[in-house]
Motif scaffolding. Structure first.
Motif, PDB file in Angstrom:
ATOM      1  N   CYS A  11     113.742 -49.545  42.909  1.00 55.88           N
ATOM      2  CA  CYS A  11     114.515 -48.404  43.411  1.00 55.88           C
ATOM      3  C   CYS A  11     113.997 -47.972  44.781  1.00 55.88           C
ATOM      4  N   CYS A  30     115.834 -47.668  48.577  1.00 56.10           N
ATOM      5  CA  CYS A  30     116.068 -46.293  49.036  1.00 56.10           C
ATOM      6  C   CYS A  30     116.005 -46.227  50.559  1.00 56.10           C
ATOM      7  N   LYS A  62     109.274 -43.070  49.983  1.00 53.26           N
ATOM      8  CA  LYS A  62     110.721 -43.022  49.868  1.00 53.26           C
ATOM      9  C   LYS A  62     111.132 -41.767  49.098  1.00 53.26           C
ATOM     10  N   ASP A  69     110.078 -42.461  44.621  1.00 54.67           N
ATOM     11  CA  ASP A  69     108.815 -43.181  44.800  1.00 54.67           C
ATOM     12  C   ASP A  69     107.762 -42.630  43.833  1.00 54.67           C
ATOM     13  N   TYR A  83     108.535 -43.377  38.420  1.00 53.89           N
ATOM     14  CA  TYR A  83     109.038 -42.920  39.718  1.00 53.89           C
ATOM     15  C   TYR A  83     109.711 -41.566  39.563  1.00 53.89           C
ATOM     16  N   CYS A  91     116.736 -36.474  49.032  1.00 51.67           N
ATOM     17  CA  CYS A  91     117.675 -37.494  48.537  1.00 51.67           C
ATOM     18  C   CYS A  91     119.093 -37.230  49.065  1.00 51.67           C
ATOM     19  N   CYS A 122     119.615 -46.577  44.300  1.00 55.72           N
ATOM     20  CA  CYS A 122     118.524 -46.760  43.338  1.00 55.72           C
ATOM     21  C   CYS A 122     119.083 -47.029  41.939  1.00 55.72           C
ATOM     22  N   CYS A 164     118.193 -50.262  39.767  1.00 55.20           N
ATOM     23  CA  CYS A 164     117.541 -50.117  38.458  1.00 55.20           C
ATOM     24  C   CYS A 164     118.269 -50.963  37.417  1.00 55.20           C
TER      25      CYS A 164
END
Lengths: 319, 629
Positions: free
Chosen positions: B50, B54, B70, B73, B84, B91, B97, B101
């Motif tokens: 992820c 990002c 990120k 993170d 994470y 964001c 992400c 995932c």
């Protein structure tokens, strides 16, 4: 001579009893005050506030009274703002000085003197002085009484701010009299333009490297040393222009770091006023400039001088 | 940390804050806020796919903002648990992400903070410390000169897992520095910021210097210091080793740092005390050993847990020598630097000790407390009659009194520490303290003043400080007036106004009201409760014309035996200065006033009656069950 009234109280107690002399025992001898102070580096290697405090604590009265630290501190208070124990060191030194004067010691500094004939008793000097050294007294001359200024030699730090302020030219001190300063102004014979006069105070350039840097400029930059920019009177700057210089740069301490408390403030105000007046007669071209160098402005003098020279060259081309 | 997280009996809650704590030793209830990570802990396997996709980079606080992280993170690769989380402030919700995932499906943007209540037996606070920000000290130019960095920044720059992979470079131009100055006591031992010593910086200055010297033998290293403090085992030897490695130690605290605008090398201006003159030395880099300061949210923690802080803001231990791991609230313990700056060995030792103390609570079937607790005499309480009161609640430093209008207050015995503040404050004598009942103390006053009361100095001493002070005066053989008669209570908060009135009614020559200094009070704020009352009485006595000095308030610590003797002697001087007849006259004149004021004293439950309370408590009536875990 020194121990007359001290059979019962220690020297430290006597100092503590004077307002400002408290808190000496807080000193843990870190040396911060010494490292911020420029007197040791520029004038007197024996100058050391930390050691003076120590002498007070250890009852070393006579040594303290004879120490140059007692007499040379001009209370710029750079050390106070840096002291981790918040000791107002200049007040402690002034308390020691007070006791020294009481005990009959005298300041070793060369101080200003007043020409009683010329003095008009206007009191400008008393207002200008950061140390309350001059005061007005009634004095008899030639059977006549007259209000004139009298200078307390133990309070005077020799900065020359009063010399620059006196409208009658009645105050002087060897080294800072009008003639002495003017003698330093010498128009370079070489034809290198622009020609610039730089008035620099003894304290603004903190590090030797900066002093050397300024000296290294070619002949067309004329360096004039004065104890404090407060010494300058506007006439001097005008005379310099008159005698053929293209510009005048006045270089002093940052206002809150002035070695003589308010010299830098006084002179920056004078130069601003002078430029205003010149502006009113359409002559303000930035030929006279005041710059303030702070303790952390290492190397800034180079960019300031270069900038001014560039400005003057541009003026030359334009005219 | 990894071991702890894998232990079947250890439940590690990260990213969780304690919002509220209720209850008492062995029976706490804590409300926890489990913050939303936006990633399921049980699904995330820490692969990092992820973070790779990002597009948003923000400063990484773990790397002291030297390196980026990120928006999704982990703070560092050793994070426990390796889960994470998304920084929602940065964001942009591009959902790349989520795509990365894939089948794990661990990311959930709709996650919210959860509030949960947990039963807790005992609590250990180990919140550590924070760093002083040296940009407040303009003389060092931190934040202005790029090559002036803090010790923690150096720690990251010289760390093989750090942002540069252990390649030590200077921030201005990325070159490897050839000379470094280390400056100690930046913001510590400094009254402008933190007056106290930060304890461990001398040692980590030496440690960092040695590490750098080992990695770069040609590097010039200077340590500027006021004093080098190496008080523990092996420390001085380490200091010796550093000097032998060629590290320079310069005694003199720098007052100024300047920078060459071209090379951006830094110059340190300091007095070299050994040379006795100012030196200006050029370095490629300067490292500031900044002070350790309490965590910014220490105040919040202290109010949530009802524990105290020392003047600097560190959490206060119950007693510096005898109970260094406990807080004033039973069942809450301190570990590590949250209690005061300390190095790793001390923190580990304290942590182990605190764990043992906490374990004691969890494994006890019963919990012993001091027997001097307060008990409410319900039929005397005016609140039970429906009148407004609640004075006792305000006097209690532990919040152990539960009060509801129209009912007699209920004292949570397990939380009561027995200062007696509520007992003395209650205007209707409706609360009593076991072993220090009004009747018992009254009997002592009467006995002490039975013979020639006008010659006596009756001294009320608190158990923890002024009683110790008097004791020390005795064992040190400090002479003080033989007319002094001491009377011990647990805290100055217990020194009931009625006792003072009664003493003067009986004709006492002088009365001393003595307790701890405010910051030393054994019962958090007990001294303040007592001090307020005593000052009020001092004014009253002045008004009715008592000779000044016959009633005196003094705060005397257990170390101030000399002060105790001096105070008593001064009071004797006051008594000696009043002619006998005048004193007698004054005592008689004030007697009706004292009589009126002390009237209620004669209605208090007598010793036998009060003793029945003890039985009541033993049977568990009227109080909560103190301990069951």
């Amino acid at each position: 001579m020194a121990d007359q009234n001290s059979q019962h109280t220690s020297f430290a107690d006597q100092v503590r009893a004077i307002p400002g002399g408290e808190h000496i025992e807080d000193c843990y001898a870190c040396g911060t005050c010494v490292s911020t102070c420029m007197i040791q580096q520029k004038k007197e290697p024996r100058f050391n506030p930390r050691r003076l405090l120590r002498m007070v604590m250890m009852d070393m009265r006579q040594e303290a009274f004879e120490s140059p630290t007692t007499w040379l501190c001009s209370a710029c208070d750079l050390c106070y703002s840096a002291c981790p124990q918040e000791i107002h060191i200049s007040s402690v030194i002034s308390a020691v000085k007070e006791l020294a004067v009481e005990a009959g010691y005298e300041s070793p500094l060369e101080t200003v003197s007043v020409d009683e004939e010329l003095c008009s008793g206007c009191g400008v000097c008393a207002m200008a002085c950061p140390y309350e050294a001059p005061r007005l007294v009634e004095k008899g001359t030639n059977g006549d009484t007259k209000r004139i200024s009298e200078v307390n030699a133990n309070a005077c730090m020799g900065c020359g701010i009063c010399v620059g302020a006196c409208p009658m030219g009645a105050i002087s001190r060897p080294g800072v009299s009008n003639q002495d300063v003017r003698a330093q102004i010498s128009l370079p014979e070489a034809n290198g333009h622009p020609r610039m006069a730089v008035f620099v105070c003894d304290w603004a350039l903190r590090v030797d490297a900066d002093v050397a840097l300024l000296e290294s400029y070619p002949e067309n930059v004329n360096i004039i040393h004065i104890p404090c920019t407060g010494r300058i009177d506007p006439e001097m700057a005008l005379q310099a222009l008159d005698s053929g210089f293209d510009g005048v740069l006045v270089c002093g301490c940052a206002v809150d770091e002035c070695h003589f408390q308010r010299g830098s403030f006084v002179s920056s105000f004078k130069i601003r006023l002078l430029n205003q007046v010149l502006g009113e007669v359409d002559m303000e071209l930035g030929r006279i400039r005041f710059i303030k160098i702070g303790t952390q402005d290492r190397g800034r003098i180079r960019s300031e001088v270069d900038d001014m020279l560039e400005h003057l060259s541009a003026l030359k081309v334009a005219s | 940390m990894v071991d702890a997280s894998r232990h079947p009996k250890v439940d590690v809650r990260t990213y969780t804050e304690v919002e509220r704590v209720e209850g008492f030793v062995g029976n706490f209830k804590a409300q926890l806020r489990e913050k939303a990570r936006f990633v399921f802990e049980d699904r995330c396997n820490g692969c990092g796919d992820c973070a790779e996709v990002c597009p948003i980079e923000v400063p990484n606080y773990f790397e002291l903002n030297i390196a980026p992280r990120k928006a999704i993170d982990v703070a560092m690769s050793q994070s426990v648990p390796l889960v994470y989380n998304i920084d929602m402030d940065s964001c942009i919700e591009c959902y790349q992400c989520v795509e990365a995932c894939g089948e794990l499906d661990a990311i959930d943007f709709s996650m919210e903070d959860k509030l949960v209540w947990e039963d807790i037996g005992s609590i250990v606070i180990a919140t550590g410390f924070n760093h002083f920000d040296p940009s407040a000290m303009t003389e060092y130019g931190y934040g202005r000169f790029p090559n002036v960095i803090t010790a923690m920044e150096m720690e990251r720059l010289n760390n093989s897992a750090g942002p540069t992979g252990g390649n030590l470079i200077r921030p201005s131009d990325g070159k490897n520095p050839e000379s470094i100055a280390i400056i100690n006591c930046v913001g510590s031992r400094d009254k402008r910021f933190n007056p106290s010593c930060s304890n461990f910086c001398c040692m980590y200055a030496i440690k960092n210097a040695v590490l750098l010297k080992q990695a770069y033998p040609d590097m010039e290293l200077s340590v500027y210091y006021i004093d080098i403090r190496t008080p523990s085992k092996g420390y001085e030897e380490f200091y010796d080793r550093a000097r032998k490695l060629g590290i320079r130690f310069i005694q003199g605290r720098p007052g100024l740092i300047t920078e060459d605008p071209e090379t951006q090398n830094v110059f340190v201006h300091s007095e070299d005390r050994d040379l006795g003159r100012v030196t200006e030395r050029e370095y490629d880099m300067v490292m500031l050993n900044q002070a350790a300061i309490p965590q910014p949210d220490a105040d919040t923690i202290s109010s949530v847990l009802n524990i105290t802080q020392s003047p600097g803001g560190w959490f206060m231990e119950y007693h510096p020598k005898l109970r260094p791991l406990d807080t004033p609230t039973d069942g809450i313990f301190l570990a590590g630097a949250c209690q005061g700056p300390k190095d790793i060995p001390s923190s580990v030792a304290q942590g182990a000790g605190a764990a043992a103390r906490a374990g004691r609570v969890v494994h006890s079937e019963e919990w012993e407390i001091e027997p001097t607790v307060a008990v409410v005499w319900e039929d005397r309480c005016i609140s039970a009659e429906g009148k407004k009161c609640g004075v006792c609640v305000r006097a209690c430093p532990y919040g152990s009194i539960l009060y509801e209008e129209g009912k007699a207050p209920e004292i949570v015995t397990a939380k009561c520490h027995g200062c007696g503040g509520c007992v003395a404050e209650c205007p209707h004598n409706a609360i009593t303290q076991l072993h220090f009942t009004d009747a018992q103390i009254l009997a002592q006053i009467q006995t002490l003043l039975a013979d020639k009361p006008e010659e006596k100095i009756l001294a009320f001493r608190c158990h923890w400080c002024s009683y110790g002070g008097a004791d020390l005066a005795g064992v040190s053989h400090f002479d003080y007036s033989a007319n002094e008669r001491g009377l011990r209570v647990m805290c100055s908060a217990r020194m009931d106004a009625d006792f003072i009135y009664e003493a003067f009614r009986l004709g006492a020559g002088a009365v001393l009201f003595s307790g701890c200094h405010p910051q030393d009070c054994h019962y958090i704020t007990g001294q303040r409760v007592g001090a307020k009352r005593a000052k009020r009485m001092l004014k009253q006595f002045e008004r009715v014309g008592m000779t000044s000095g016959r009633f005196r308030i003094e705060w005397i610590s257990a170390a101030e035996g000399d002060k105790y003797a001096r105070v008593v002697n001064e009071m004797q001087d006051v008594l000696d200065s009043i002619p006998e007849e005048e004193l007698q006259e004054e005592i008689e004149k004030l007697q009706p006033y004292m009589e009126k004021r002390a009237r209620r004293m004669r209605e208090v439950p007598q010793i036998e009656e009060a003793a029945s309370f003890a039985e009541k408590i033993a049977l568990g009536h009227g109080t909560q069950d103190p301990a069951s875990t």
